[in-house]
Scaffold this motif. Sequence first.
Motif, PDB file in Angstrom:
ATOM      1  N   VAL A  19      19.763 145.299  23.580  1.00  0.00           N
ATOM      2  CA  VAL A  19      20.912 145.763  22.967  1.00  0.00           C
ATOM      3  C   VAL A  19      21.306 144.546  21.932  1.00  0.00           C
ATOM      4  O   VAL A  19      21.599 144.789  20.812  1.00  0.00           O
ATOM      5  N   MET A  20      21.272 143.275  22.329  1.00  0.00           N
ATOM      6  CA  MET A  20      21.495 142.129  21.705  1.00  0.00           C
ATOM      7  C   MET A  20      20.290 142.094  20.725  1.00  0.00           C
ATOM      8  O   MET A  20      20.572 141.877  19.394  1.00  0.00           O
ATOM      9  N   THR A  21      19.026 141.828  21.235  1.00  0.00           N
ATOM     10  CA  THR A  21      17.959 141.959  20.231  1.00  0.00           C
ATOM     11  C   THR A  21      17.980 142.950  19.115  1.00  0.00           C
ATOM     12  O   THR A  21      17.931 142.549  17.791  1.00  0.00           O
ATOM     13  N   LEU A  22      18.117 144.268  19.244  1.00  0.00           N
ATOM     14  CA  LEU A  22      18.386 145.228  18.158  1.00  0.00           C
ATOM     15  C   LEU A  22      19.660 144.824  17.382  1.00  0.00           C
ATOM     16  O   LEU A  22      19.306 145.296  15.976  1.00  0.00           O
ATOM     17  N   GLY A  23      20.577 144.320  18.011  1.00  0.00           N
ATOM     18  CA  GLY A  23      21.957 144.331  17.390  1.00  0.00           C
ATOM     19  C   GLY A  23      21.456 143.088  16.193  1.00  0.00           C
ATOM     20  O   GLY A  23      22.489 143.261  15.219  1.00  0.00           O
ATOM     21  N   ASN A  24      20.652 142.397  16.117  1.00  0.00           N
ATOM     22  CA  ASN A  24      20.254 141.366  15.239  1.00  0.00           C
ATOM     23  C   ASN A  24      19.089 141.449  14.623  1.00  0.00           C
ATOM     24  O   ASN A  24      19.141 141.625  13.243  1.00  0.00           O
ATOM     25  N   SER A  25      17.968 141.501  15.373  1.00  0.00           N
ATOM     26  CA  SER A  25      16.547 141.507  14.893  1.00  0.00           C
ATOM     27  C   SER A  25      16.207 142.617  13.926  1.00  0.00           C
ATOM     28  O   SER A  25      15.509 142.545  13.057  1.00  0.00           O
ATOM     29  N   MET A  26      16.748 143.907  14.502  1.00  0.00           N
ATOM     30  CA  MET A  26      16.568 145.252  13.651  1.00  0.00           C
ATOM     31  C   MET A  26      17.231 144.965  12.090  1.00  0.00           C
ATOM     32  O   MET A  26      16.574 145.785  11.457  1.00  0.00           O
ATOM     33  N   LEU A  27      18.136 144.190  12.232  1.00  0.00           N
ATOM     34  CA  LEU A  27      18.822 144.390  10.951  1.00  0.00           C
ATOM     35  C   LEU A  27      18.460 143.308   9.702  1.00  0.00           C
ATOM     36  O   LEU A  27      18.693 143.373   8.663  1.00  0.00           O
ATOM     37  N   ILE A  28      17.483 142.244  10.493  1.00  0.00           N
ATOM     38  CA  ILE A  28      17.058 141.205   9.470  1.00  0.00           C
ATOM     39  C   ILE A  28      16.297 141.778   8.341  1.00  0.00           C
ATOM     40  O   ILE A  28      16.640 141.552   6.983  1.00  0.00           O
ATOM     41  N   PRO A  29      15.421 142.757   8.456  1.00  0.00           N
ATOM     42  CA  PRO A  29      14.655 143.173   7.253  1.00  0.00           C
ATOM     43  C   PRO A  29      15.426 144.470   6.360  1.00  0.00           C
ATOM     44  O   PRO A  29      15.019 144.313   5.461  1.00  0.00           O
ATOM     45  N   VAL A  30      16.619 144.591   6.896  1.00  0.00           N
ATOM     46  CA  VAL A  30      17.435 145.580   6.226  1.00  0.00           C
ATOM     47  C   VAL A  30      18.500 144.782   5.485  1.00  0.00           C
ATOM     48  O   VAL A  30      19.135 145.516   4.613  1.00  0.00           O
ATOM     49  N   LEU A  31      18.832 143.679   5.768  1.00  0.00           N
ATOM     50  CA  LEU A  31      19.825 142.780   5.064  1.00  0.00           C
ATOM     51  C   LEU A  31      19.690 142.887   3.539  1.00  0.00           C
ATOM     52  O   LEU A  31      20.724 142.864   2.987  1.00  0.00           O
ATOM     53  N   PRO A  32      18.518 142.569   2.963  1.00  0.00           N
ATOM     54  CA  PRO A  32      18.394 143.079   1.467  1.00  0.00           C
ATOM     55  C   PRO A  32      18.732 144.119   0.930  1.00  0.00           C
ATOM     56  O   PRO A  32      19.457 144.151  -0.040  1.00  0.00           O
ATOM     57  N   VAL A  33      18.575 145.289   1.712  1.00  0.00           N
ATOM     58  CA  VAL A  33      18.875 146.788   1.336  1.00  0.00           C
ATOM     59  C   VAL A  33      20.353 146.853   1.361  1.00  0.00           C
ATOM     60  O   VAL A  33      21.068 147.385   0.451  1.00  0.00           O
ATOM     61  N   ILE A  34      21.075 146.210   2.530  1.00  0.00           N
ATOM     62  CA  ILE A  34      22.579 146.251   2.678  1.00  0.00           C
ATOM     63  C   ILE A  34      23.008 145.589   1.400  1.00  0.00           C
ATOM     64  O   ILE A  34      24.145 145.950   1.111  1.00  0.00           O
ATOM     65  N   GLU A  35      22.842 144.329   0.981  1.00  0.00           N
ATOM     66  CA  GLU A  35      23.192 143.468   0.056  1.00  0.00           C
ATOM     67  C   GLU A  35      23.319 144.402  -1.435  1.00  0.00           C
ATOM     68  O   GLU A  35      24.360 144.334  -1.882  1.00  0.00           O
ATOM     69  N   LYS A  36      22.298 145.035  -1.546  1.00  0.00           N
ATOM     70  CA  LYS A  36      22.281 146.027  -2.825  1.00  0.00           C
ATOM     71  C   LYS A  36      23.115 147.210  -2.698  1.00  0.00           C
ATOM     72  O   LYS A  36      23.889 147.375  -3.607  1.00  0.00           O
ATOM     73  N   LYS A  37      23.065 147.623  -1.597  1.00  0.00           N
ATOM     74  CA  LYS A  37      23.650 149.023  -1.430  1.00  0.00           C
ATOM     75  C   LYS A  37      25.459 148.744  -1.468  1.00  0.00           C
ATOM     76  O   LYS A  37      26.171 149.398  -2.074  1.00  0.00           O
ATOM     77  N   LEU A  38      25.652 147.474  -1.019  1.00  0.00           N
ATOM     78  CA  LEU A  38      27.343 147.301  -0.865  1.00  0.00           C
ATOM     79  C   LEU A  38      27.721 146.167  -2.161  1.00  0.00           C
ATOM     80  O   LEU A  38      28.863 145.973  -2.204  1.00  0.00           O
TER      81      LEU A  38
END
Length: 406
Positions: A19-38
């Motif tokens: 729960v903790m691991t996915l809460g952070n590690s799963m988002l790391i490759p998605v951060l640039p996408v979130i940056e662009k979308k928002l």
Amino acid sequence: MSRKKGVKSIIALSSVPLVMTLGNSMLIPVLPVIEKKLGISSFQVSLIITVYSIVAILCIPITGYLSDRFGRKKVMLPCLVIAGAGGAVAGAASLWFSEPYALILAGRVLQGIGSAGAAPIVMPFIGDLFQDEEVSAGLGDIETANTAGKVLSPILGAFLASWVWFMPFWFIPVVSLISFFLVLFLVPKPKEKSEETKSLKEFAKNVKIIFKREGRWLVSIFIIGGIIMFLLFGVLFYLSESLEKTYKIDGIVKGALLSIPLLFLSVSSYLAGKLIGNNKIRMKICVMIGMILLVLSFGGMWWNHSFYPLFLFMSIGGIGIGMALPSLDALITEGVDKEESGTISSFYNSMRFIGVALGPPVFAYMMSNAARLIFIVSLLCSLAALTLVLFYIDPKENENEAAKTV
């Protein structure tokens, strides 16, 4: 506990750190996408990781005390529900609001509260359920599951985001719910002690005595844990940004590449957990070798951080971190009284979360202003961790001192 029940308990408790691991590690490759979308900055997107971690840092000591006072399971189960609710809030905000950034952060706050009362309690829970060498083996299995989650989570996060960018947020409630039922039905409640529950004043006095007597090596382990997580999440953030912006690699391929050093971390963590047993000398040796590998890793990256050498040196660092983590866990779990182990472990886990919180924004700042500093700072931090291992952790002394408190 029978072997069959022990295996079931390990499987169930291994799901909690996910729960903790996915809460952070799963988002790391998605951060640039979130940056662009928002339409937000690199620093703002890094706060999605940092806010979660800061809240967890503040809450972990509280949940650690509550788990010592009222029971591990009674604290863990509600916190898994809270973590799942936080993921749902972030997902719902992304789905229904045109400017969801603030609500995403609010959802991450809830996730941080939930994670604080779930993953950090696993360490003392293992200490309650198992004895002697089973504790070290169990902690090794937990760290292996945790790092295996780190291996899979970048790929999973990239895959989910390729469908819909905010889908990783919705995956958190699913994992939290599964973990909730596994712990509810498969993990037995530890035997109740016959003594009366200590008052808060008595409890605090005992914790103060432990730190006065064993603070030298305990604080050193706390700092080493914080440094390790700072370097791990900082470098993963750097790698994620570099793959997308420098090498134009994104999606599932980027997630798979991010998983390479984490795979080495996972394997070495599993092997170290099996090797150390309850031998504290072996634990120190594993931590020492791990920190030497981490120093060599960042020294190599400073020398050459082009594409292939970067992955080679990061994998060496992953092996080092994997060797160190289960040994650090075991030194704490077996070095203090079980009645205070939840609270002592909570300080350790708070330091790890501080590292997680600081890594992405600090590395984002260095990438924007002085990229060369990344490897120099990382090398100095790993040298500091190695120094602490060499001069401030004395297993023989620990065993003598632990005998007075356990």
